[in-house]
Design a protein around this motif. Structure first.
Motif, PDB file in Angstrom:
ATOM      1  N   ALA A 192     -17.951 -15.794  43.006  1.00 49.71           N
ATOM      2  CA  ALA A 192     -18.112 -15.433  41.592  1.00 49.71           C
ATOM      3  C   ALA A 192     -16.846 -14.792  41.049  1.00 49.71           C
ATOM      4  N   LEU A 193     -16.219 -13.941  41.826  1.00 49.78           N
ATOM      5  CA  LEU A 193     -14.972 -13.288  41.410  1.00 49.78           C
ATOM      6  C   LEU A 193     -13.853 -14.306  41.254  1.00 49.78           C
ATOM      7  N   GLN A 194     -13.777 -15.234  42.174  1.00 49.12           N
ATOM      8  CA  GLN A 194     -12.739 -16.256  42.092  1.00 49.12           C
ATOM      9  C   GLN A 194     -12.934 -17.156  40.876  1.00 49.12           C
ATOM     10  N   ARG A 195     -14.171 -17.529  40.617  1.00 53.07           N
ATOM     11  CA  ARG A 195     -14.450 -18.383  39.441  1.00 53.07           C
ATOM     12  C   ARG A 195     -14.178 -17.647  38.136  1.00 53.07           C
ATOM     13  N   ALA A 196     -14.304 -16.321  38.170  1.00 51.20           N
ATOM     14  CA  ALA A 196     -14.057 -15.518  36.969  1.00 51.20           C
ATOM     15  C   ALA A 196     -12.568 -15.284  36.732  1.00 51.20           C
ATOM     16  N   GLY A 197     -11.732 -15.784  37.635  1.00 56.58           N
ATOM     17  CA  GLY A 197     -10.287 -15.658  37.450  1.00 56.58           C
ATOM     18  C   GLY A 197      -9.688 -14.374  37.975  1.00 56.58           C
ATOM     19  N   ALA A 198     -10.372 -13.715  38.913  1.00 52.29           N
ATOM     20  CA  ALA A 198      -9.838 -12.478  39.476  1.00 52.29           C
ATOM     21  C   ALA A 198      -8.497 -12.722  40.151  1.00 52.29           C
ATOM     22  N   VAL A 199      -7.581 -11.789  39.980  1.00 55.10           N
ATOM     23  CA  VAL A 199      -6.313 -11.837  40.708  1.00 55.10           C
ATOM     24  C   VAL A 199      -6.623 -11.465  42.152  1.00 55.10           C
TER      25      VAL A 199
ATOM     26  N   ALA B 241     -27.604   0.887  40.040  1.00 55.78           N
ATOM     27  CA  ALA B 241     -27.339  -0.075  38.971  1.00 55.78           C
ATOM     28  C   ALA B 241     -27.018   0.649  37.666  1.00 55.78           C
ATOM     29  N   ALA B 242     -27.729   1.759  37.384  1.00 53.65           N
ATOM     30  CA  ALA B 242     -27.498   2.503  36.146  1.00 53.65           C
ATOM     31  C   ALA B 242     -26.105   3.121  36.120  1.00 53.65           C
ATOM     32  N   GLU B 243     -25.681   3.690  37.248  1.00 52.78           N
ATOM     33  CA  GLU B 243     -24.348   4.298  37.318  1.00 52.78           C
ATOM     34  C   GLU B 243     -23.266   3.246  37.108  1.00 52.78           C
ATOM     35  N   LEU B 244     -23.440   2.109  37.721  1.00 53.66           N
ATOM     36  CA  LEU B 244     -22.448   1.047  37.598  1.00 53.66           C
ATOM     37  C   LEU B 244     -22.398   0.494  36.178  1.00 53.66           C
ATOM     38  N   ALA B 245     -23.557   0.348  35.568  1.00 53.19           N
ATOM     39  CA  ALA B 245     -23.594  -0.146  34.190  1.00 53.19           C
ATOM     40  C   ALA B 245     -22.881   0.797  33.249  1.00 53.19           C
ATOM     41  N   GLU B 246     -23.034   2.106  33.471  1.00 49.17           N
ATOM     42  CA  GLU B 246     -22.368   3.102  32.626  1.00 49.17           C
ATOM     43  C   GLU B 246     -20.854   3.052  32.808  1.00 49.17           C
ATOM     44  N   LEU B 247     -20.421   2.903  34.060  1.00 47.89           N
ATOM     45  CA  LEU B 247     -18.986   2.839  34.329  1.00 47.89           C
ATOM     46  C   LEU B 247     -18.335   1.638  33.664  1.00 47.89           C
ATOM     47  N   LEU B 248     -19.062   0.530  33.612  1.00 49.74           N
ATOM     48  CA  LEU B 248     -18.500  -0.712  33.081  1.00 49.74           C
ATOM     49  C   LEU B 248     -18.780  -0.919  31.594  1.00 49.74           C
ATOM     50  N   SER B 249     -19.330   0.093  30.952  1.00 53.20           N
ATOM     51  CA  SER B 249     -19.587  -0.017  29.517  1.00 53.20           C
ATOM     52  C   SER B 249     -18.346   0.372  28.728  1.00 53.20           C
ATOM     53  N   PRO B 250     -18.177  -0.148  27.518  1.00 54.53           N
ATOM     54  CA  PRO B 250     -16.989   0.170  26.709  1.00 54.53           C
ATOM     55  C   PRO B 250     -16.901   1.667  26.409  1.00 54.53           C
ATOM     56  N   SER B 251     -15.666   2.181  26.341  1.00 57.57           N
ATOM     57  CA  SER B 251     -15.451   3.588  26.023  1.00 57.57           C
ATOM     58  C   SER B 251     -15.324   3.772  24.513  1.00 57.57           C
ATOM     59  N   LEU B 252     -15.956   4.824  23.991  1.00 54.18           N
ATOM     60  CA  LEU B 252     -15.864   5.112  22.551  1.00 54.18           C
ATOM     61  C   LEU B 252     -14.437   5.421  22.132  1.00 54.18           C
TER      62      LEU B 252
ATOM     63  N   ILE C 167     -22.301  -6.361  38.732  1.00 53.21           N
ATOM     64  CA  ILE C 167     -20.876  -6.659  38.890  1.00 53.21           C
ATOM     65  C   ILE C 167     -20.591  -8.088  38.460  1.00 53.21           C
ATOM     66  N   THR C 168     -21.352  -9.030  38.969  1.00 52.86           N
ATOM     67  CA  THR C 168     -21.091 -10.436  38.644  1.00 52.86           C
ATOM     68  C   THR C 168     -21.364 -10.765  37.180  1.00 52.86           C
ATOM     69  N   SER C 169     -22.347 -10.081  36.582  1.00 56.81           N
ATOM     70  CA  SER C 169     -22.651 -10.362  35.171  1.00 56.81           C
ATOM     71  C   SER C 169     -21.593  -9.802  34.232  1.00 56.81           C
ATOM     72  N   THR C 170     -20.799  -8.840  34.720  1.00 56.96           N
ATOM     73  CA  THR C 170     -19.779  -8.202  33.878  1.00 56.96           C
ATOM     74  C   THR C 170     -18.444  -8.911  33.948  1.00 56.96           C
ATOM     75  N   LEU C 171     -18.263  -9.770  34.929  1.00 58.87           N
ATOM     76  CA  LEU C 171     -16.942 -10.324  35.219  1.00 58.87           C
ATOM     77  C   LEU C 171     -16.310 -11.049  34.038  1.00 58.87           C
ATOM     78  N   SER C 172     -17.079 -11.751  33.258  1.00 56.72           N
ATOM     79  CA  SER C 172     -16.507 -12.547  32.161  1.00 56.72           C
ATOM     80  C   SER C 172     -16.256 -11.732  30.905  1.00 56.72           C
ATOM     81  N   GLU C 173     -16.804 -10.511  30.848  1.00 52.78           N
ATOM     82  CA  GLU C 173     -16.661  -9.700  29.633  1.00 52.78           C
ATOM     83  C   GLU C 173     -16.337  -8.247  29.986  1.00 52.78           C
ATOM     84  N   ILE C 174     -15.250  -8.056  30.713  1.00 50.34           N
ATOM     85  CA  ILE C 174     -14.846  -6.692  31.052  1.00 50.34           C
ATOM     86  C   ILE C 174     -14.286  -6.030  29.798  1.00 50.34           C
TER      87      ILE C 174
END
Length: 321
Positions: A110-117, A47-58, A81-88
């Motif tokens: 969840a991905l479909q509801r978030a509007g994923a292509v 979970a920590a690795e994924l959270a870091e990958l999906l965090s904004p870049s400086l 993953i699902t909590s990040t979908l609306s605010e990538i």
């Protein structure tokens, strides 16, 4: 323009890799420079690795992140993953490869509801699905081909999507886009895989000696056992499907069956001697063979020989019900 979220839905490795390549290329065009691809496997990433990958870049660097095998994600990675979908974050493109099943099956919704292509990456199950794939491959190059060309492609190249895509590209390039039946036959004359369909045709018409002889030749020349098994299965299933429609005009049945009229006519001729009980028994034989050639049997060659003989012997002889 690249979208921030993609769902690669299906289990076909070739289609997934091609989709990733296309998104990566589009992201590079958007940013004006090559974009790095980071791969993580959902069932292994923390979970920590994924959270870091999906965090904004400086530095607002563009990044493409591929989450592989998302259906097997653990509870924590799936929740991130699902909590990040609306605010990538800006600059991040998230691709989620999901088989459609697994313990994290709910992620698809969840991905479909978030509007994923959504990009279809499912392995075609039926011959008609593979025919549609070949047709779309030609259309993508701006080339229109006949149903008979599609049928010949499948008969000569087989069912592997990577090989089919490469064959379409090669044929279009070599013929200048004028892909005819003659061109396909010329290009693939002598391909060993054709033997798979020759063996199947002989088996379903009861030519036991001919089927055995062709099978021995194919195995001696190293034709993949899966290709031979698929060809036999397609012949049996094709007869079953055509018989189920009763006496119909091949032209009118072609669209419903997803086959060229010539293929429908051939299957009608082959299926005339079969009854429902025997074609059902043949379907059981090829279903078992499918598992055998994919590792369930100790000797795939023996399984093939037994299956080909069984199908040929099941075909009713003249004068036999």
């Amino acid at each position: 323009m690249t979208e921030p979220l993609y769902l690669l839905l299906g289990d076909n490795a070739f289609l997934i890799e091609r989709a990733v390549g296309q998104v990566l290329a589009a992201a590079g065009r958007d940013s004006g420079e090559p974009v790095a691809l980071t791969r993580v496997r959902a069932g292994e990433v923390t979970a920590a690795e994924l959270a870091e990958l999906l965090s904004p870049s400086l530095f607002a660097d563009s990044r493409v992140i591929l989450v592989e095998a998302a259906g097997e994600a653990g509870k924590e990675p799936a929740a991130i993953i699902t909590s990040t979908l609306s605010e990538i974050p800006d600059g991040i493109v998230l691709l989620v490869a999901h088989s459609g099943g697994g313990r994290a099956k709910s992620m698809v919704g969840a991905l479909q509801r978030a509007g994923a292509v959504e990009i279809d990456c499912a392995t075609p199950r039926w011959p008609s699905d593979r025919a549609d794939f070949v047709r779309r491959e030609f259309q993508a190059t701006g080339v229109r081909v006949s149903r008979d060309v599609v049928e010949l492609m499948l008969a000569n190249v087989g069912s592997d999507l990577r090989e089919l895509a490469a064959a379409v590209s090669q044929l279009v390039a070599d013929t200048g886009g004028k892909v005819t039946e003659a061109a396909v036959e010329t290009y693939y004359s002598g391909r060993a895989e054709v033997r798979g369909f020759e063996i199947a045709d002989k088996a379903v018409t009861g030519d036991l000696a001919g089927a055995r002889e062709s099978l021995a030749w194919a195995m001696h020349h190293g034709v993949p056992r899966v290709v031979l098994a698929d060809a036999l299965a397609e012949a049996v299933h094709g007869i079953a499907r055509v018989r189920g429609l009763g006496s119909v005009n091949p032209q009118s049945a072609a669209a419903d069956l997803g086959m060229p009229p010539s293929r429908v006519k051939k299957l009608q001729a082959q299926g005339a001697a079969w009854d429902a009980e025997r074609i059902g028994a043949a379907a059981v034989v090829v279903a078992k063979l499918n598992g055998d050639v994919k590792g369930q049997a100790a000797d795939a060659d023996f399984s093939l020989e037994q299956a080909v003989s069984a199908v040929a012997n099941l075909r009713p002889r003249r004068g036999r019900a």
